[in-house]
Design a protein around this motif. Structure first.
Motif, PDB file in Angstrom:
ATOM      1  N   GLY A   1     -18.772 -89.269  52.289  1.00  0.00           N
ATOM      2  CA  GLY A   1     -18.781 -87.959  51.117  1.00  0.00           C
ATOM      3  C   GLY A   1     -19.162 -86.796  52.699  1.00  0.00           C
ATOM      4  N   PRO A   2     -19.531 -86.007  51.720  1.00  0.00           N
ATOM      5  CA  PRO A   2     -18.939 -85.620  50.327  1.00  0.00           C
ATOM      6  C   PRO A   2     -17.844 -85.418  50.277  1.00  0.00           C
ATOM      7  CG  PRO A   2     -19.577 -83.962  51.567  1.00  0.00           C
ATOM      8  CD  PRO A   2     -19.872 -85.129  51.720  1.00  0.00           C
TER       9      PRO A   2
ATOM     10  N   THR B   1     -21.631 -77.995  54.859  1.00  0.00           N
ATOM     11  CA  THR B   1     -20.545 -78.112  54.838  1.00  0.00           C
ATOM     12  C   THR B   1     -20.873 -79.634  54.003  1.00  0.00           C
ATOM     13  OG1 THR B   1     -20.766 -78.827  56.610  1.00  0.00           O
ATOM     14  CG2 THR B   1     -19.582 -77.072  56.931  1.00  0.00           C
ATOM     15  N   ASP B   2     -21.226 -80.409  54.815  1.00  0.00           N
ATOM     16  CA  ASP B   2     -21.692 -81.624  53.370  1.00  0.00           C
ATOM     17  C   ASP B   2     -23.134 -81.415  53.218  1.00  0.00           C
ATOM     18  OD1 ASP B   2     -22.080 -84.022  52.834  1.00  0.00           O
ATOM     19  OD2 ASP B   2     -22.175 -84.891  54.830  1.00  0.00           O
TER      20      ASP B   2
ATOM     21  N   ARG C   1     -25.127 -89.782  56.639  1.00  0.00           N
ATOM     22  CA  ARG C   1     -24.560 -91.371  56.362  1.00  0.00           C
ATOM     23  C   ARG C   1     -25.417 -92.003  55.612  1.00  0.00           C
ATOM     24  NH1 ARG C   1     -20.828 -92.256  60.134  1.00  0.00           N
ATOM     25  NH2 ARG C   1     -20.533 -94.479  58.607  1.00  0.00           N
TER      26      ARG C   1
ATOM     27  N   ASP D   1     -10.573 -83.309  60.150  1.00  0.00           N
ATOM     28  CA  ASP D   1     -11.315 -84.906  59.732  1.00  0.00           C
ATOM     29  C   ASP D   1     -10.977 -85.033  58.733  1.00  0.00           C
ATOM     30  OD1 ASP D   1     -12.263 -82.865  58.210  1.00  0.00           O
ATOM     31  OD2 ASP D   1     -14.393 -83.335  58.753  1.00  0.00           O
TER      32      ASP D   1
ATOM     33  N   ASN E   1     -13.961 -76.703  59.964  1.00  0.00           N
ATOM     34  CA  ASN E   1     -14.569 -77.455  60.660  1.00  0.00           C
ATOM     35  C   ASN E   1     -14.816 -77.066  61.827  1.00  0.00           C
ATOM     36  OD1 ASN E   1     -16.684 -77.560  58.769  1.00  0.00           O
ATOM     37  ND2 ASN E   1     -15.230 -80.084  58.122  1.00  0.00           N
TER      38      ASN E   1
ATOM     39  N   ARG F   1     -25.655 -83.120  64.907  1.00  0.00           N
ATOM     40  CA  ARG F   1     -24.285 -82.841  63.145  1.00  0.00           C
ATOM     41  C   ARG F   1     -25.309 -82.909  62.244  1.00  0.00           C
ATOM     42  NH1 ARG F   1     -20.608 -83.575  60.748  1.00  0.00           N
ATOM     43  NH2 ARG F   1     -18.069 -83.379  60.979  1.00  0.00           N
TER      44      ARG F   1
ATOM     45  N   GLU G   1     -17.117 -82.586  53.411  1.00  0.00           N
ATOM     46  CA  GLU G   1     -16.109 -82.707  55.257  1.00  0.00           C
ATOM     47  C   GLU G   1     -16.543 -84.232  55.068  1.00  0.00           C
ATOM     48  OE1 GLU G   1     -20.103 -81.596  56.751  1.00  0.00           O
ATOM     49  OE2 GLU G   1     -19.729 -82.190  58.629  1.00  0.00           O
ATOM     50  N   ASN G   2     -16.043 -84.718  56.065  1.00  0.00           N
ATOM     51  CA  ASN G   2     -15.220 -86.292  56.489  1.00  0.00           C
ATOM     52  C   ASN G   2     -16.663 -86.765  57.592  1.00  0.00           C
ATOM     53  OD1 ASN G   2     -15.163 -88.825  57.307  1.00  0.00           O
ATOM     54  ND2 ASN G   2     -13.176 -88.641  57.466  1.00  0.00           N
ATOM     55  N   THR G   3     -18.324 -87.128  57.498  1.00  0.00           N
ATOM     56  CA  THR G   3     -18.917 -87.563  58.634  1.00  0.00           C
ATOM     57  C   THR G   3     -19.089 -88.201  59.788  1.00  0.00           C
ATOM     58  OG1 THR G   3     -20.379 -88.682  56.766  1.00  0.00           O
ATOM     59  CG2 THR G   3     -21.374 -85.691  56.957  1.00  0.00           C
ATOM     60  N   ALA G   4     -17.902 -89.467  58.955  1.00  0.00           N
ATOM     61  CA  ALA G   4     -17.491 -90.744  59.590  1.00  0.00           C
ATOM     62  C   ALA G   4     -16.674 -90.700  60.062  1.00  0.00           C
ATOM     63  CB  ALA G   4     -17.886 -91.600  58.520  1.00  0.00           C
TER      64      ALA G   4
ATOM     65  N   MET H   1     -27.680 -86.525  58.243  1.00  0.00           N
ATOM     66  CA  MET H   1     -25.679 -86.520  59.354  1.00  0.00           C
ATOM     67  C   MET H   1     -25.101 -86.940  58.518  1.00  0.00           C
ATOM     68  SD  MET H   1     -27.471 -88.485  62.260  1.00  0.00           S
ATOM     69  CE  MET H   1     -25.995 -87.115  63.909  1.00  0.00           C
TER      70      MET H   1
END
Lengths: 553, 375
Positions: free
Chosen positions: B288-289, A145-146, A524, B231, B183, A140, B206-209, A522
């Motif tokens: 984030g972000p 997207t991020d 984080r 998410d 997503n 991932r 996007e919420n990576t967590a 990723m």
């Protein structure tokens, strides 16, 4: 009639039966004798042989025969003196004349039980296959997207908690003028929690390790904390700790371990009133991944003066730690009472957690701990863990891989909503193929709060020779050619503790960079991605299904 | 990507203001969907503030499902609103879009509002489950004085589709987001803003967590922490969990989603509590972000950023009308006549909080406390 066995050497082993065969070059050998002197197993020896030489020097063939006595280096075909493939002979050879070669057709296990004694050794499971951890990838990756983090620019907090964490709705806090304050009158017990680096050095005792090796590790850990600001901690293993360390301010970087032999604990308990710092935590060992259900053993030839002093035992006697804590008979007693006793010894200021071997019964222990407010975590050691001494059968055939065992436990906690309350420490094969950061990150994403390493640091910091092809693996004999797992001063003086410490620091600094290189793409960085299972994929559908992660091909 | 447009005002205004603002920010979103939450309703809902409004979409048979369910639960239909649909090319029409006002069951008449809220949540969750099973009903919110409208498509076209430009549908707080969540699967439940028991939030980024946060929330044993087709839904639920369940002041929401370093916490007056909070709510940390905009039941609105990557976000306006926008051009559209020099771009430690009725704007800084007030 006399059997022909004696005459034609029947019942003797051929070199082809041995796991390593020495490849010695007559032409290159200078007969200096270094290889035979260094061989820890006495597998090679100088020998003399008579050689018949046929020469013809004239124009016409006029062969003459001479007989010469020549010295050679010869491999012994005694199973008790088998070549372990350590290659110390090659290391000392000035002329590249000798090298052990692995023999995949060996029949070692058919023969290594002479005298009715099963094969015992140190090391790890002899399974060179890649482990589940090495079959996981991080899939991932954030790009558009991020925007991915920059491992070199952004601030990363690669830290974890060791200790039981209260759920938010049980915190003793109250609202006072728009601000939350600690409610000191509530009487709620706030368990001690340490913020540590998520990779720790697992339990390896002074005794199993040589004094120089243990000292090197300890110095490395201390440097990382004091100079590099990396709170890496280390578990003592069973067998106590040097008194000077117990009384020092550096004790906070160490986790004394108590195991079923209670070795070293007379000294530790006597020193408690003199301690100026609390230890980081206390580990209670119930099991070990490499030999689950089996006890520990420090063999008599490793119990020399220093060890006898630290452990409080006579010199030269076998020191067996029973498979279980003999004074306890149930999970409640074995776990709850010991945790409470150890907590009480330090005034409930020190996290106390058990270490067990990964097994199908891990969840039963886990759920017992979940209900124990004093349990600070659970350390689970998988079958790929190492050991200083064990039966070969225990190492090779007993135990449970860490990946699915840890995952099951984490998901069990998730189901109960307690995944943040009881940290899980995973170990056993982390960095087996050298991929320390990737293996550690995978376990964290599967649900571990921290991972523990042993063999990796021995190999990286002190060039341990062992591998999954049964190379070396003589830790149990006190013959460690590198001086890592021996108490023989002639051997361990080869090991420079300063060099070990330096390498420990280098290993942790580099793994820190690699972890950032994994976490950054990723997205984080603020908190450790514990349980971020959507970041992982397996290259095998069955593994993916078992671990409840995606399959990628 | 997403663009966010929230407006809070002391006067009722049309959601077209939000949609127009979204249109000005169109370069920043792909027009794949829009969600609207209206709070403090005006127009025909003005005198129905104490009654819960059920907002959603249904098929023709789904209406019967809703009626059956609400009847058996004892709710009595008091008023019904549906947008006037104008066909727009590219927007696939569902059978019914509705906002139905109900009176509480008789046995709940004398009960506390908290008990009523629990009933509303339970009813919404049951309807959602029934609807998902049958594929006939989608319910977004069931709460007094709150109306939700969502559909897949371009925001401006959806405004036309729902005839919002000609409708008397108005509110004092309106949150709008342009873009479906792409997503994951396109799903009406994945459309921002998200709402639960008076708390609403929408997020850019996007919420990576997501997974650890989702698993933690689902383990709280609280009804309503379900779904997570997006998410970003977790941001609304974290808000609900911290403010309603744990009863923490709103400013602690920022400490939960973007926790400080240990050394930073030491500088705070509430360091002892903040330290414990950080550990206990560790799984709710976002990485984030994200730019988060939200509101609480009393009509307070806020904007907060993640701690390092930041999505676009700006707050500005005049006393009586403030807008929270992804971009300055959205702000220009919503509140053109304002002192631009007072626009606030919240940074990593900041949380911009706007009082109900757009009385004043305050900035909370995690390290320094209240740092700025504009009114």
């Amino acid at each position: 009639m006399e059997p022909a066995a004696r005459l034609d050497r029947n019942h003797q082993l051929t070199l082809k039966d041995f796991p390593y065969v020495i490849n010695w070059s007559d032409e290159r050998c200078t007969r200096c004798g270094k290889c035979t002197a260094v061989c820890p197993m006495f597998s090679i020896e100088p020998a003399v042989v008579v050689r018949r030489r046929v020469r013809s020097e004239g124009v016409n063939p006029e062969p003459t025969t001479t007989r010469q006595v020549v010295s050679v280096v010869k491999q012994v075909n005694d199973i008790g003196k088998y070549c372990t493939g350590c290659a110390m002979c090659s290391l000392v050879c000035p002329n590249d004349a000798i090298m052990p070669e692995y023999n995949p057709q060996h029949k070692f296990l058919f023969h290594k039980n002479r005298g009715g004694q099963p094969y015992r050794r140190g090391g790890r499971r002899n399974d060179p296959q890649i482990s589940t951890l090495d079959r996981l990838k991080f899939t991932r990756i954030s790009m558009l997207t991020d925007p991915a983090l920059d491992a070199g620019r952004h601030e990363f907090r690669i830290r974890t908690y060791l200790g039981r964490i209260l759920p938010a709705d049980e915190l003793p806090i109250k609202l006072v003028r728009g601000s939350l304050e600690l409610d000191k009158k509530s009487g709620t017990f706030i368990p001690p929690v340490r913020e540590i680096y998520p990779i720790m050095i697992g339990s390896m005792s002074i005794g199993a390790l040589s004094p120089n090796m243990w000292e090197g590790l300890a110095m490395g850990i201390t440097y990382l904390n004091e100079v590099e600001g990396m709170p890496v901690v280390m578990c003592s293993g069973e067998g106590g700790m040097p008194s000077s360390l117990l009384r020092s301010r550096f004790l906070k970087y160490f986790i004394p371990q108590i195991a079923s032999g209670y070795f070293g604990w007379d000294e530790i308990v006597r020193t408690i009133p003199h301690m100026i710092e609390d230890p980081c935590a206390i580990e209670i060992k119930y099991g070990q991944g490499a030999k689950p259900g089996d006890g520990g053993l420090l063999m008599a030839h490793k119990v020399l003066k220093l060890i006898s002093e630290i452990r409080g035992v006579p010199m030269g006697v076998d020191l067996p730690s029973p498979p279980t804590h003999q004074t306890k008979y149930s999970i409640e007693e074995a776990v709850a009472k010991m945790i409470q006793s150890m907590s009480m010894a330090w005034g409930f200021r020190v996290p106390v957690y058990p270490k067990i071997s990964a097994t199908k019964t891990t969840k039963a222990v886990l759920n017992n701990l979940v209900r124990n407010p004093y349990a600070a975590g659970l350390s689970i050691d998988g079958e790929d863990g190492g050991t200083g001494a064990a039966y070969d059968v225990s190492m090779n055939s007993m135990g449970h891989p860490i990946a699915s065992n840890l995952r099951e436990c984490y998901l069990d906690l998730v189901m109960q909503g307690k995944q943040n309350e009881l940290p899980l420490i995973a170990s056993g094969g982390v960095g087996k193929k050298g991929n320390l950061a990737a293996n550690a990150a995978s376990l964290i994403m599967l649900g571990a709060s921290a991972v523990s390493i042993g063999k990796y640091i021995m190999q990286a910091a002190a060039e341990c020779l062992g591998d999954e092809y049964n190379r070396c693996n003589v830790c149990n004999l006190g013959k460690c050619p590198r001086g890592i797992t021996t108490q023989d001063p002639k051997l361990y003086r080869r090991l420079d503790p300063d060099k070990v410490a330096e390498r420990v620091v280098e290993v942790f600094k580099s793994v820190d960079v690699e972890l950032k290189k994994i976490f950054a793409p990723m997205g984080r960085s603020t908190e450790l991605p514990i349980g971020m299972s959507d970041g992982l994929s397996a290259d095998d559908p069955a593994i993916a299904e078992r671990l409840k992660i995606s399959y990628a091909c | 990507m997403c663009r966010l447009a929230a407006i809070t005002s002391e006067k009722y205004f049309s959601p077209m203001e939000n949609i127009t603002a979204l249109e000005t920010m169109k370069e920043g979103h792909d027009g794949s969907g829009m969600g609207l939450i209206l709070k403090n309703l005006g127009g025909e809902f003005k005198d129905l503030k104490e009654y819960p409004v059920l907002s959603g979409i249904s098929s023709n048979t789904g209406i019967d499902t809703i009626n059956d369910h609400m009847d058996s639960a004892g709710f009595k239909l008091k008023h019904s609103w549906s947008p006037k649909i104008r066909p727009v090319k590219g927007i696939e029409r569902h059978d019914n879009y509705f906002a139905r006002v109900y009176d509480y069951p008789d046995k709940y008449k004398g009960r506390s509002f908290e008990e009523k809220e629990q009933l509303l949540l339970k009813t919404r969750v049951e309807l959602r489950k029934t609807g998902e099973r049958e594929g006939s009903v989608t319910v977004f919110s069931f709460y007094p004085d709150v109306l939700t409208l969502k559909e897949v498509g371009d925001p401006l076209q959806l405004g036309e589709f729902f005839s919002l430009d000609k409708s008397d549908l108005k509110a004092k707080i309106i949150f709008a987001q342009g873009r479906q969540n792409t997503n994951y699967a396109i799903n009406l439940y994945a459309c921002h803003p998200f709402f639960i028991q008076g708390y609403g939030a929408m997020v850019n980024g996007e919420n990576t967590a997501f997974i650890p946060i989702k698993e933690y929330l689902m383990g709280r044993g609280l009804p309503g922490y379900i779904g997570y087709n997006s998410d970003s839904e977790v941001f609304a639920h974290i808000l609900h969990y911290s403010c309603r369940h744990l009863k923490y002041p709103l400013t602690y929401y920022k400490d939960i989603i973007t926790p400080l370093k240990a050394s930073e916490i030491e500088t705070r007056k509430d360091s002892q509590a903040a330290r414990l909070l950080k550990m206990s709510l560790r799984p709710l940390c976002i990485d984030g972000p994200n730019c988060v905009m939200g509101f609480t039941p009393d009509g307070t609105t806020f904007m907060a950023q993640d701690a390092k990557k930041l999505r676009p976000g700006v707050v500005g306006g005049v006393k009586g009308k403030f807008a929270l926008m992804s971009e300055e051009c959205g702000l220009d559209s919503a509140v053109a006549k304002r002192d631009k020099s007072k626009d606030i771009f919240p940074m990593k430690y900041d949380m911009v909080i706007i009082e109900p009725e757009a009385r004043e704007v305050k900035v909370w800084n995690q390290l320094q406390g209240w740092t700025a007030t504009t009114s």
